[in-house]
Design a protein around this motif. Structure first.
Motif, short mmCIF file in Angstrom:
data_model
loop_
_atom_site.label_atom_id
_atom_site.label_comp_id
_atom_site.label_asym_id
_atom_site.label_seq_id
_atom_site.Cartn_x
_atom_site.Cartn_y
_atom_site.Cartn_z
N CYS B 567 40.22 40.09 30.06
CA CYS B 567 39.03 40.44 30.83
C CYS B 567 38.22 41.47 30.06
O CYS B 567 37.00 41.35 29.93
N TRP B 578 30.38 39.85 32.10
CA TRP B 578 30.97 40.19 33.41
C TRP B 578 31.39 38.93 34.17
O TRP B 578 32.40 38.90 34.85
N ALA B 582 35.10 38.11 35.30
CA ALA B 582 35.46 37.88 36.70
C ALA B 582 36.26 36.59 36.83
O ALA B 582 37.29 36.53 37.52
N PHE B 585 39.69 37.05 35.44
CA PHE B 585 40.48 37.91 36.31
C PHE B 585 41.03 37.13 37.50
O PHE B 585 42.23 37.12 37.78
N ILE B 586 40.13 36.41 38.18
CA ILE B 586 40.56 35.68 39.38
C ILE B 586 41.51 34.54 39.02
O ILE B 586 42.62 34.44 39.54
#
Lengths: 157, 637
Positions: B567, B578, B582, B585-586
């Motif tokens: 990330c 970003w 994201a 990350f998810i």
């Protein structure tokens, strides 16, 4: 580049390559078997997916061992650690347990899972039993990973 | 105490209330009906089963399936699994309602649809047959004509075209290539009818294969229709058929919307009628009475008595505890916190008669082990919240509900243990951490092995308890007791090197050496016992097996860290960094959550099954399956 660093990188590559090969062959075996079952009974996708995913852990163990090596060497950050040839060789050898246990146990776990797929085809209620049998094979990859981690941890740079 | 006490119940009643009694028992769902031993009791077996209901049920489920085709279900609906509700009084009414017209209507729709589909299939085949001759621009009827000339269609291999030319030069024959394929050519050949036989001979030499229009093509052809016209006609017909199918589907959907729910209710109503008939076959009877026997939990006896009160004039029942040679079915009975862990026990198999019920003993270990193998507080919180939400919204019942509660419980375990030894979504909180396995794995390894030692020792202790229960005192106190003393004192001796522990270990070992072997010959008894000491290697292997707790826990933590590192790297990408971060990350954490919980469950279970149950648990119980209302499509209320 020093020979030591090259050896250390070779070690992390070995962990990923052999763990990955084991998992790929294992998942390949189970995947084929479960496609066969699903052609008769498409509803079983959910319960078969777990069996197909199980031999995937060896590849992940190899990957995470390699990542620990990368962290240790500082390859992601800005300063790369300088290694002597023997330190590099130590890291290389520390990677071997997960590389080989991952390779062999991945393939054999795949075989156990594939026969588990046939079992689920006939006895859908007993879905977890082949999963447990497969975990018995995985034990040795887990132990390999454990020793790799402890060895990596113990090597002084 | 964790296995519920079960009694045998015997019911004798007047034959004319037999089915009423069965209905009441089915509604209450507390008796597992057993087959009556007709011969021993001198009773008759009931007349054989009526299969009409089975046929009805098959018809109904087939119709429901047909009406459900093409039904689009939203994801939310699928997850929530809303089912029509069916109450007890409604159940009796609904099976008497007249649903035959709906079934007939659905069957006729389905029949029509299948006819169209199969005729379309045939039409497509016909079109495919015509295709090679689509360039033939003379009317089809002309080819059929019976005059002085013969029109022949057919194919010859590409290589034979030259030979055909030669024939053409020598004889009165005309041909034209309609279409050329890869290996063959499609031809129209015209010759005089009187020369037919001679030509047929020479055609054989060039491997000529004749082609004829099918019966239905000829029928379809008008006076001046060419092959293309026919193909167009066929296309139109197919299109019409397809439109009709769409319309039929729509009709079926409408019919489904209106009546499917009713059919589902009827199905479940009839299903229970069928079950009632089937189970009533297990009872014995004479001309005037019926007799049935089964198993019932002691706590349900009161409920049974209340339920049978209306028939008290013409019914009599008896209860007794199971005889020594009878094995009653097994019901596990645990406090509600422990209850969800029964899933794990049932997965392995129910305890045999006289064995300990293990759920309450392994539940705390399982709770801790899942926390250690996953060791991620963020995932734990997520799993707990999602499981509780699902229970609250969808209100699942039975096994799924227990499973979700188990998930919620082990989620809590992860929040606690994850904070202490792992992190929150890959971010450790150093202040709250007791151990950091990544910095120094050895204390964690020792912790895993200590936990393993405790569970293995506890398993041995339970074995001693079960020997005491079965009155095998020698085995209980000297052999199992020997192990119980030997194992910890040996460990302490090796660690502390104090002789007192060494003597303790020897005392424990001597119990095993002198009592483990069943032989009566003192020498073989001694050596047999000595050999039993070799089991210590098994205990060692068992304890070492718990080191997986460390490896699996570390794996989760490291992969979560890898996700976060990726990330961070993605954040470096200009403008869209970003977004990538994201997504990584998810996606990454969901993936890690799934595999670590799978691994955590599987390996924690294995530790119970192999290392813990292996010490004391005896399999062999049959599950208690009460005769009760069943439902396939509806929710019984």
């Amino acid at each position: 580049m020093e020979l030591g660093l090259a050896l250390a990188i070779l070690g992390s590559a070995f962990a990923v390559i052999f763990g990955g090969i084991g998992s790929a062959i294992g998942i390949g075996l189970v995947g084929q078997a479960s496609s066969g079952v699903m052609s008769e009974d498409p509803e079983k996708f959910g319960s078969l997916l777990i069996l197909v995913a199980l031999p995937g852990t060896q590849g992940i163990y190899g990957f995470l061992s390699a990542f620990l090596v990368i962290l240790k060497l500082g390859l992601i950050g800005e300063t790369v650690v300088t290694l002597t040839t023997f330190q590099g060789l130590q890291i290389f050898m520390a990677c071997l347990p997960i590389a080989f246990t991952g390779l062999i146990s991945g393939i054999h776990q795949g075989k156990v899972c594939a026969s588990g797929v046939y079992m689920v085809a006939k006895q859908p209620k007993d879905m977890m039993k082949p999963v447990i049998l497969a975990a018995l094979v995985e034990t040795y990859a887990v132990l390999g990973l454990l020793i790799t981690i402890i060895l990596l941890n113990g090597i002084q740079l | 105490m964790a296995i519920a006490e079960i009694n045998k119940v015997q019911i004798i009643g007047n034959a004319n209330i037999k089915m009423d009694v069965f209905s009441s028992l089915q509604e209450e769902g507390i008796i597992q009906i057993e087959k009556t031993d007709y011969d021993a009791l001198g009773l008759n077996s009931p007349s054989s089963e009526d299969t009409k209901l089975d046929h009805r049920l098959f018809q109904l489920s087939h119709t429901i399936d047909f009406l459900s085709q093409g039904e689009k279900k939203g994801l939310a609906e699928k997850i929530l699994m809303k089912k029509p509700k069916l109450s007890k009084p409604e159940r009796k009414k609904i099976i008497k309602s007249n649903y035959t017209p709906i079934i007939e209507k659905a069957e006729s729709l389905e029949g029509e649809k299948n006819d169209i589909i199969s005729s379309n299939k045939y039409l497509r085949k016909e079109k495919a047959l015509l295709k090679p001759f689509k360039n033939l621009d003379i009317p089809i009827k002309l080819v059929q004509l019976n005059g002085y000339t013969e029109f022949r269609l057919g194919t010859i291999p590409l290589s034979e075209v030259e030979n055909l030319r030669k024939i053409q030069e020598e004889e009165e024959l005309w041909f034209s290539v309609i279409q050329q394929g890869k290996r063959e050519v499609f031809l129209l050949i015209i010759y005089l009818r009187e020369k037919k036989e001679a030509f047929e001979e020479s055609f054989k030499k060039i491997s000529y294969i004749p082609y004829y229009f099918t019966e239905s093509t000829i029928k379809r052809a008008g006076k001046s229709d060419t092959v293309t016209d026919i193909m167009r006609k066929i296309d139109e017909e197919i299109k019409q058929g397809e439109n009709k199918v769409i319309q039929l589907d729509k009709e079926a959907r409408e019919l489904g919307l209106m009546h499917k729910e009713k059919l589902m209710l009827v199905y479940d109503g009839l299903l229970n009628e069928r079950n009632k008939q089937r189970f009533s076959q297990l009872a014995g009877e004479t001309k005037s009475i019926f007799y049935l026997e089964g198993w019932i939990q002691i706590k349900d006896i009161k409920r049974l008595k209340a339920k049978l009160k209306p028939y008290s004039e013409s019914i009599e029942y008896f209860f007794r505890s199971p005889l020594p040679d009878e094995t009653p079915p097994v019901v596990l009975e645990n406090p509600s916190v422990i209850k969800p862990f029964e899933i794990v026990t049932k997965l392995y198999g129910l305890p045999a008669k006289g064995s300990l019920e293990p759920t309450i003993y392994f539940a705390p270990f399982f709770f801790v082990f899942l926390g250690l193998t996953v060791s991620e507080a963020g995932y734990g919180l997520l799993v707990t919240i999602l499981s509780l939400l699902y229970i609250k919204i969808a209100k699942p019942r039975g096994g799924l509900r227990n499973f979700l509660i188990l998930f919620a419980i082990v989620g809590v375990s992860n929040v606690i243990i994850g904070t202490m030894v792992g992190g929150w979504f890959g971010f450790p909180i150093p202040k709250l951490m007791v151990l950091d396995p990544l910095a120094d794995p050895v204390p964690f390894l020792i912790l895993s092995l200590v936990l393993g030692f405790i569970q293995v020792w506890f398993g041995t202790f339970l074995k001693m308890i079960s020997y005491i229960k079965n009155k095998k005192y020698l085995d209980a106190f000297f052999v199992q007791g020997g192990w119980l003393i030997l194992l910890p004192s040996l460990v302490l001796y090796l660690l502390l090197k104090k002789p007192v522990w060494g003597f303790m270990a020897l005392a424990g070992a001597s119990g095993i050496v002198f009592f483990a072997s069943p032989s009566r010959n003192p020498i073989s008894r001694f050596f047999g016992g000595l050999y039993k000491l070799y089991d210590i290697s098994r205990y060692l292997a068992d304890v070492l097996s718990y080191s997986r707790l460390l490896a699996l826990g570390l794996a989760t933590t490291v992969i979560a860290m890898v996700v976060n590192t990726l990330c961070q790297a993605a954040l470096g990408i200009p403008w869209v960094g970003w977004l990538f971060a994201a997504l990584i990350f998810i996606g990454g954490h969901i993936f890690n959550l799934a595999i670590s919980f799978l691994g955590g469950f599987v390996h924690s279970m294995r530790l119970q099954f192999v290392e813990f149950f292996g010490k004391f648990y005896e399999l062999g119980g049959q599950p208690f399956e009460p005769f009760e209302l069943e439902n396939k499509y509806t929710e019984l209320i």
